[in-house]
Design an enzyme around this catalytic site. Structure first.
Site, short mmCIF file in Angstrom:
data_model
loop_
_atom_site.label_atom_id
_atom_site.label_comp_id
_atom_site.label_asym_id
_atom_site.label_seq_id
_atom_site.Cartn_x
_atom_site.Cartn_y
_atom_site.Cartn_z
N GLY A 45 0.82 -1.22 0.00
CA GLY A 45 0.00 0.00 0.00
C GLY A 45 0.85 1.26 0.00
CB CYS A 46 3.74 2.27 2.07
SG CYS A 46 2.86 2.18 3.65
CB THR A 47 5.20 0.32 -2.79
OG1 THR A 47 6.12 -0.14 -1.79
CG2 THR A 47 5.91 0.41 -4.13
CB ALA A 50 5.74 6.03 -2.44
#
Length: 152
Positions: A45-47, A50
């Protein structure tokens, strides 16, 4: 602490992905900025989040805004993350949760996962909008929309 619309950005100093000192106050009077807090480098999710900011980074720059990602990861981890995914903006290390506390970002899932929250500031460093959602895909479009809406 809890940040509300119109509040000034906290005057904090954190290390960026290159190990350099970064102060929010250095941006005041120069450009608007988006600060997004996310749980962890290299997680799916964070990738995705970003990379969505990366893919629209030119749009943010055209609006005169900087993008800043913050998590509890080290500067070294941020550097590897930014290199691997060619992320062109600033990443700040918040290992002692100083920024998370100053911005009032709460943890999710019974306190197990650091919160995912985005703050949009104008050129004077005043909070225009605060957005909280664990849905990583919603943060970048929300930030872009608020900046466009608040253009002078």
């Amino acid at each position: 602490m809890n940040m509300n619309k119109g509040d000034k950005v906290p005057d904090l100093e954190l290390k960026d992905q290159n190990g350099n000192a970064f102060r929010f106050s250095d941006l005041i009077g120069k450009k608007a900025f988006v600060v997004y807090f996310y749980p962890k480098d290299f997680t799916p999710g964070c990738t995705k989040e970003a990379c969505s900011f990366r893919d629209s980074y030119e749009d943010f720059k055209e609006l005169g805004a900087e993008v800043i990602g913050i998590s509890g990861d080290s500067s070294e981890s941020h550097s590897k993350f930014a290199d691997k995914y060619k992320l062109p903006y600033i990443f700040l290390s918040d290992q002692n949760k100083k920024a998370r506390d100053a911005f009032g970002v709460k943890s999710n899932l019974l306190g197990l996962i650091p919160g995912r929250e985005t703050f949009i500031f104008n050129k004077e460093g005043k909070l225009l909008h605060r957005f909280n959602s664990m849905n990583a895909k919603r943060h970048m479009p929300e930030a872009l929309y608020v900046l466009k809406k608040n253009q002078n």
